[in-house]
Scaffold this motif. Sequence first.
Motif, PDB file in Angstrom:
ATOM      1  N   ARG A  28       0.819  -1.218   0.000  1.00  0.00           N
ATOM      2  CA  ARG A  28       0.000   0.000   0.000  1.00  0.00           C
ATOM      3  C   ARG A  28       0.850   1.265   0.000  1.00  0.00           C
ATOM      4  O   ARG A  28       0.410   2.315  -0.490  1.00  0.00           O
ATOM      5  N   LEU A  33       0.710   3.699  -5.848  1.00  0.00           N
ATOM      6  CA  LEU A  33      -0.602   3.334  -5.318  1.00  0.00           C
ATOM      7  C   LEU A  33      -1.114   4.357  -4.300  1.00  0.00           C
ATOM      8  O   LEU A  33      -2.163   4.164  -3.697  1.00  0.00           O
ATOM      9  N   ILE A  36      -4.708   5.989  -4.643  1.00  0.00           N
ATOM     10  CA  ILE A  36      -5.863   5.091  -4.595  1.00  0.00           C
ATOM     11  C   ILE A  36      -6.407   5.053  -3.165  1.00  0.00           C
ATOM     12  O   ILE A  36      -5.638   4.916  -2.207  1.00  0.00           O
ATOM     13  N   TYR A  41      -8.578   0.072  -2.652  1.00  0.00           N
ATOM     14  CA  TYR A  41      -7.447  -0.857  -2.610  1.00  0.00           C
ATOM     15  C   TYR A  41      -7.870  -2.181  -1.980  1.00  0.00           C
ATOM     16  O   TYR A  41      -7.557  -3.263  -2.495  1.00  0.00           O
ATOM     17  N   THR A  44     -10.276  -4.060  -4.354  1.00  0.00           N
ATOM     18  CA  THR A  44      -9.548  -4.593  -5.517  1.00  0.00           C
ATOM     19  C   THR A  44      -8.744  -5.826  -5.126  1.00  0.00           C
ATOM     20  O   THR A  44      -8.707  -6.824  -5.857  1.00  0.00           O
ATOM     21  N   ASN A  45      -8.094  -5.779  -3.969  1.00  0.00           N
ATOM     22  CA  ASN A  45      -7.324  -6.932  -3.494  1.00  0.00           C
ATOM     23  C   ASN A  45      -8.227  -8.155  -3.305  1.00  0.00           C
ATOM     24  O   ASN A  45      -7.871  -9.275  -3.689  1.00  0.00           O
ATOM     25  N   LEU A  75      -7.878  -2.757 -14.486  1.00  0.00           N
ATOM     26  CA  LEU A  75      -6.741  -2.154 -13.787  1.00  0.00           C
ATOM     27  C   LEU A  75      -5.902  -1.299 -14.724  1.00  0.00           C
ATOM     28  O   LEU A  75      -5.420  -0.225 -14.355  1.00  0.00           O
ATOM     29  N   TRP A  80      -3.399   1.231 -12.828  1.00  0.00           N
ATOM     30  CA  TRP A  80      -2.658   0.495 -11.801  1.00  0.00           C
ATOM     31  C   TRP A  80      -1.358  -0.039 -12.392  1.00  0.00           C
ATOM     32  O   TRP A  80      -1.322  -0.469 -13.544  1.00  0.00           O
ATOM     33  N   TYR A  84       2.049  -4.264  -9.366  1.00  0.00           N
ATOM     34  CA  TYR A  84       1.021  -4.784  -8.458  1.00  0.00           C
ATOM     35  C   TYR A  84       0.594  -6.185  -8.886  1.00  0.00           C
ATOM     36  O   TYR A  84       0.413  -7.068  -8.051  1.00  0.00           O
TER      37      TYR A  84
END
Length: 275
Positions: A28, A33, A36, A41, A44-45, A75, A80, A84
């Motif tokens: 993070r 990132l 975001i 976050y 999305t994870n 993404l 992104w 990632y």
Amino acid sequence: MNSVIKDMVLEHKEDITDSWLKEISKFRSDDMLQNISDKMYENTNLEFVNILILTVQKTNEELEHDELIQFVEKLIQIGWPLNYITRGLQEFRKACVEIISNREENSHNNLEFFKKIEDWIDDIVNLLVTQYSGSWENTVFLQKMALKELSAPLIPVFENISVMPLIGTIDTERAKLIMENLLEGVIEHRSQVVLIDITGVPVVDTMVAHHIIQASEAVRLVGAKCILVGIRPEIAQTIVNLGIDLGKFPTKSTLKKGIESALELTQREIVELKK
């Protein structure tokens, strides 16, 4: 995918998910990132790991058309970083191996087990990196095409007076296009004076100045005069510090002043009508 491995992954998916989310949260702090939101976050994870676990049930052919590809395309569109994706997959591989090894006795020291996990994740890595690279290359290509379409039009503003507004970074390829448009436009519009407006050029270095000087010389050779406009204070300071000689053709700070000078050169002026 081997049915035994598939069953192991699905059986321990909650532990794998928890372990992966814990590790991925450490990313993070990455600079790319930072913009975001925390909520986005986290969501999305969670979406990423759930999709990854579902891939254990699919063939390579199915992967190419499933929601994993759609997820990666999303993404890419929102910007992104590829890092990632790749780091996330490596952490996912690690989580699968560690969780299953700790929970399943028959997986310990089983080279076939580790190879199956490696092959599964490697297929996903190759697919997503290829997808990401292809989409990125396509985006760059479209941006270059859009830049060319917007690049260096010669606009007639008065009889025998034209303006070429330059926007964005000028590289060698674009400088060639500018030169072609400039010379063709001078002939087509029968321009006597051309204003090259660099207001929208963020940086004027030695190379950019060289291209501008070449353009002005080319204009002079076809019988027209060139005025450089849009010289901001910081640009003027850069030009002086670099020792660039722009003394061979007039310069003006604004387009308005440049047009006034161009009118003088063509024996005209703007006057206010009396009521």
